[in-house]
Design a protein around this motif. Structure first.
Motif, PDB file in Angstrom:
ATOM      1  N   MET B 175     -41.082 -23.851 -80.101  1.00  0.00           N
ATOM      2  CA  MET B 175     -40.317 -22.750 -79.537  1.00  0.00           C
ATOM      3  C   MET B 175     -41.224 -21.701 -78.920  1.00  0.00           C
ATOM      4  O   MET B 175     -40.930 -21.166 -77.845  1.00  0.00           O
ATOM      5  CB  MET B 175     -39.410 -22.155 -80.609  1.00  0.00           C
ATOM      6  CG  MET B 175     -38.277 -23.122 -80.946  1.00  0.00           C
ATOM      7  SD  MET B 175     -37.383 -22.697 -82.419  1.00  0.00           S
ATOM      8  CE  MET B 175     -36.387 -21.373 -81.829  1.00  0.00           C
ATOM      9  N   ILE B 176     -42.325 -21.399 -79.586  1.00  0.00           N
ATOM     10  CA  ILE B 176     -43.238 -20.389 -79.043  1.00  0.00           C
ATOM     11  C   ILE B 176     -43.844 -20.878 -77.726  1.00  0.00           C
ATOM     12  O   ILE B 176     -43.865 -20.157 -76.724  1.00  0.00           O
ATOM     13  CB  ILE B 176     -44.363 -20.053 -80.053  1.00  0.00           C
ATOM     14  CG1 ILE B 176     -43.777 -19.298 -81.245  1.00  0.00           C
ATOM     15  CG2 ILE B 176     -45.443 -19.220 -79.392  1.00  0.00           C
ATOM     16  CD1 ILE B 176     -44.743 -19.111 -82.386  1.00  0.00           C
ATOM     17  N   LEU B 177     -44.309 -22.125 -77.716  1.00  0.00           N
ATOM     18  CA  LEU B 177     -44.943 -22.649 -76.504  1.00  0.00           C
ATOM     19  C   LEU B 177     -43.936 -22.736 -75.363  1.00  0.00           C
ATOM     20  O   LEU B 177     -44.246 -22.382 -74.227  1.00  0.00           O
ATOM     21  CB  LEU B 177     -45.593 -24.006 -76.785  1.00  0.00           C
ATOM     22  CG  LEU B 177     -46.794 -23.923 -77.742  1.00  0.00           C
ATOM     23  CD1 LEU B 177     -47.309 -25.315 -78.070  1.00  0.00           C
ATOM     24  CD2 LEU B 177     -47.901 -23.074 -77.141  1.00  0.00           C
ATOM     25  N   ALA B 178     -42.721 -23.180 -75.670  1.00  0.00           N
ATOM     26  CA  ALA B 178     -41.687 -23.241 -74.631  1.00  0.00           C
ATOM     27  C   ALA B 178     -41.394 -21.831 -74.115  1.00  0.00           C
ATOM     28  O   ALA B 178     -41.210 -21.630 -72.907  1.00  0.00           O
ATOM     29  CB  ALA B 178     -40.420 -23.884 -75.186  1.00  0.00           C
ATOM     30  N   GLY B 179     -41.388 -20.845 -75.017  1.00  0.00           N
ATOM     31  CA  GLY B 179     -41.142 -19.460 -74.622  1.00  0.00           C
ATOM     32  C   GLY B 179     -42.226 -18.930 -73.702  1.00  0.00           C
ATOM     33  O   GLY B 179     -41.946 -18.269 -72.700  1.00  0.00           O
ATOM     34  N   ILE B 180     -43.471 -19.257 -74.034  1.00  0.00           N
ATOM     35  CA  ILE B 180     -44.580 -18.812 -73.186  1.00  0.00           C
ATOM     36  C   ILE B 180     -44.449 -19.431 -71.795  1.00  0.00           C
ATOM     37  O   ILE B 180     -44.630 -18.757 -70.774  1.00  0.00           O
ATOM     38  CB  ILE B 180     -45.932 -19.177 -73.838  1.00  0.00           C
ATOM     39  CG1 ILE B 180     -46.144 -18.299 -75.070  1.00  0.00           C
ATOM     40  CG2 ILE B 180     -47.082 -18.995 -72.858  1.00  0.00           C
ATOM     41  CD1 ILE B 180     -47.353 -18.654 -75.900  1.00  0.00           C
ATOM     42  N   ALA B 181     -44.068 -20.701 -71.762  1.00  0.00           N
ATOM     43  CA  ALA B 181     -43.885 -21.374 -70.476  1.00  0.00           C
ATOM     44  C   ALA B 181     -42.800 -20.668 -69.657  1.00  0.00           C
ATOM     45  O   ALA B 181     -42.992 -20.378 -68.469  1.00  0.00           O
ATOM     46  CB  ALA B 181     -43.523 -22.836 -70.698  1.00  0.00           C
ATOM     47  N   MET B 182     -41.671 -20.337 -70.307  1.00  0.00           N
ATOM     48  CA  MET B 182     -40.583 -19.660 -69.601  1.00  0.00           C
ATOM     49  C   MET B 182     -41.050 -18.310 -69.072  1.00  0.00           C
ATOM     50  O   MET B 182     -40.705 -17.886 -67.973  1.00  0.00           O
ATOM     51  CB  MET B 182     -39.397 -19.437 -70.544  1.00  0.00           C
ATOM     52  CG  MET B 182     -38.701 -20.684 -71.030  1.00  0.00           C
ATOM     53  SD  MET B 182     -38.183 -21.764 -69.700  1.00  0.00           S
ATOM     54  CE  MET B 182     -36.941 -20.760 -68.923  1.00  0.00           C
TER      55      MET B 182
END
Lengths: 272, 360
Positions: B175-182
């Motif tokens: 979730m954190i990595l996906a959030g950073i990508a977004m």
């Protein structure tokens, strides 16, 4: 029987970890699971409380049916996580607690399957009883992250017992502990099993601890049960050589009649 | 038998000691909440006196009291009721919401660096607002299109991440990595928009993103308050589950918590809460990051108390920051977003220096 496992198979992606495991756990029994690294001990334990869901096979529990006033056999897949949490307690190897939490609050978590949002006086009493039972009252208000591995392990046992389960699952409870704490923790588990009539499944690396404390030993090898029975029938030089590739002396401990294992040397690949 | 008798009596007094200590700790938690509430009232009263039009504290209170019975008439009454009060109330609501959203995000992701903006919410909201402002639609249709657009876009990262968890397990790392990508995707989109826009519009969009309470109107208070009330009630109800998740996913599940489901629902609620606030105020940083850390240092990690405590501490912090922002360079009024970030950075470093343990 408290628990029956039938033909359980589990794979992580394409790697088959459990390959048709069947076993049983009796009331007040301490069952030790031994076997080399990566042989599926932890995976098996996690299949028993639905942290993992096996692709094949069933795990059956004896559940007291209040309406029919008798024991019925239930598939854990058909139970809610809350129901299951009231039957089975789980003690992991280490903590992944990042933020501060007092020992008291950590043990109080064990009441989660029993009560709702508020904790009552009764829950507080339960926590105090566990603190007393495990002799960790002096740490009650300390942060769990400040404690040593052995002290933490006792807190986790206390939390699992606060759940008031019928069965305890322990994943290598002694792996990070010094020899004194290893004995202390195993003694605690053994005593509680006797006192409260709980059954326990303990995955354990140390064969001598397994021999000394288990009522029955399950020896696993590459996702299957290699041998099962009382410690002296399972922990034999032949079995240890076949499963671990280690030549070992097994003598009888004169104190308790349990086998005592002294590993001698690793057997070379071409000798096996 | 004597040994067990001794442990029995020894145990009982020990238990009483623990109970007393537990109660004392509980008292400390409540004291922090009470202290912050008092601080909010005091800062709020002082804030109402400050500004170009001079009013004393006593006058403020009498105006507030009289205002309950009739519409503001005198200049002083209009200044207090229509200009300063909505701003103060918005500061309190936004402070509570951002801090609680931060506490929840840190809790479900078990990550001390998480804040309401970790999942890309702020850059998405910024993109939504910039789109409305830069295309000129905001000017024609009105301020509310900017708000609606910011709100709509700020929820996109959350739903993308949720969609993602259908294929990958909803672990904190994913979730954190996906959030950073977004976050990167929307930042890039903002830059692209600005590159082609008129300078005046860029300036306006930029002002929006900095975050300010100056735009707060009475009409905005009701929707923000509603979102806050609904989200915070839901989050409080989840507070014990959040404690249990803090002990690790496997432990939480063995205690009967459906971890992935809880994580997703808490994430949605916290995102809604954040979106509901920042679509009115613009992105106000650091309140959501710092407040939970301050409270954990003072009262520990039990979310049943941490959530309300960090809410009131966040409100006090944001209100104090905004009051300072209005006065520090008077007559120029700084956007509070600049102030929270400039003060938040050093404050956070100071907190890091003061920590004695792995965590607080």
């Amino acid at each position: 029987m408290r628990l029956r496992v039938k033909d359980v198979e589990f794979s992580y992606r394409s790697v088959r970890v459990l390959n048709g495991v069947s076993m049983e756990l009796a009331e007040s029994e301490m069952l030790g699971i031994v076997g080399p690294n990566g042989t599926g001990k932890s995976t098996l334990i996690r299949c028993l409380n639905r942290i993992l869901s096996p692709q094949k096979g069933t795990v059956l529990l004896d559940v007291w049916d209040i309406k029919k006033i008798r024991l019925i056999v239930q598939d854990i897949k058909k139970m809610s996580l809350m129901e299951l949490a009231r039957k089975i307690g789980y003690i992991p190897q280490t903590t992944s607690q990042v933020f501060p939490a007092t020992v008291f609050d950590t043990i109080l978590m064990g009441r989660r399957p029993h009560v709702g949002w508020r904790s009552s006086e009764k829950d507080t009493e339960k926590v105090l009883e566990m603190l007393r039972l495990l002799n960790i009252e002096e740490f009650a208000m300390r942060d769990i992250n400040e404690l040593s591995g052995g002290q933490q392990q006792k807190v986790f046992i206390a939390r699992a017992l606060t759940q008031e389960p019928d069965i305890l699952l322990l994943d290598e409870p002694t792996s990070n502990l010094d020899i004194r704490h290893q004995l202390e923790v195993m003694d605690i588990i053994k005593n509680i099993i006797r006192k409260k009539g709980i059954s326990a499944i303990v995955a354990i690396h140390d064969l001598n601890l397994a021999a000394r404390y288990s009522d029955r030993v399950l020896m696993m090898n590459s996702g299957k049960i290699f041998a099962a029975g009382n410690p002296s029938s399972v922990l034999t030089p032949a079995n240890i050589r076949d499963v671990y590739g280690v030549e070992a002396d097994v003598t009888n401990n004169s104190d308790n009649g349990r086998p005592y294992i002294v590993p001698i040397r690793a057997v070379r690949e071409d000798e096996r | 038998m004597t040994a067990s008798y001794e442990t029995l009596t020894g145990g009982l007094t020990k238990s009483d000691e623990i109970k007393a200590e537990y109660k004392k700790f509980l008292g400390r938690k409540l004291l922090l909440i009470l202290f912050s509430l008092v601080a909010i009232t005091l800062i709020g009263a002082v804030a109402a006196t400050l500004g170009a039009y001079p009013i004393t504290i006593i006058e403020v209170y009498s105006i507030l009291f009289r205002g309950l019975f009739h519409y503001p008439e005198t200049t002083a009454e209009i200044v207090v009721w229509n200009l300063r009060l909505p701003r103060i109330i918005m500061a309190i609501l936004a402070g509570i919401g951002l801090a609680i959203a931060g506490t929840m995000m840190q809790g479900i992701l078990r990550n001390p660096l998480a804040s309401p903006f970790t999942l890309g919410i702020s850059s998405a909201a910024g993109f939504g607002a910039a789109l409305a402002i830069l295309t000129g639609l905001g000017i024609f249709v009105g301020e509310y299109l900017v708000i609606a657009n910011a709100f709509f876009f700020s929820l996109i990262p959350t739903f993308v991440i949720l969609g993602f968890t259908r294929y990958k397990r909803a672990t904190p790392e994913t979730m954190i990595l996906a959030g950073i990508a977004m976050s990167f995707i929307f930042s890039a989109a903002i830059s692209l928009l600005m590159f082609f826009a008129e300078p005046e519009a860029v300036k306006e969009a930029y002002f929006w993103m900095v975050g300010s309470l100056g735009r707060a109107l009475w009409e905005d208070i009701a929707p923000v308050f509603t979102i806050l009330l609904v989200c915070v009630s839901l989050l409080m109800w989840k507070s014990w589950d959040l404690n249990v998740i803090g002990a690790g996913d496997e432990i939480a599940q063995s205690l009967g918590v459906n971890v992935e489901q809880s994580r997703k629902s808490i994430m949605i609620i916290a995102s809604l809460l954040t979106a509901g606030i920042i679509s009115f105020t613009g992105t106000i940083g650091f309140i959501g990051l710092v407040s939970p850390h301050i409270c954990r240092m003072l009262i520990g990690g039990d979310n049943r108390f941490l959530i309300p405590a960090s809410g009131v501490v966040g409100a006090a912090l944001l209100l104090a920051a905004d009051t300072l922002a209005r006065t520090v360079m008077a007559p120029i009024i700084l956007p509070v977003g600049i102030l929270t970030t400039t003060m938040g950075g050093p404050l956070f470093l100071y907190l890091l220096l003061r920590r004695t343990k792995e965590f607080w």
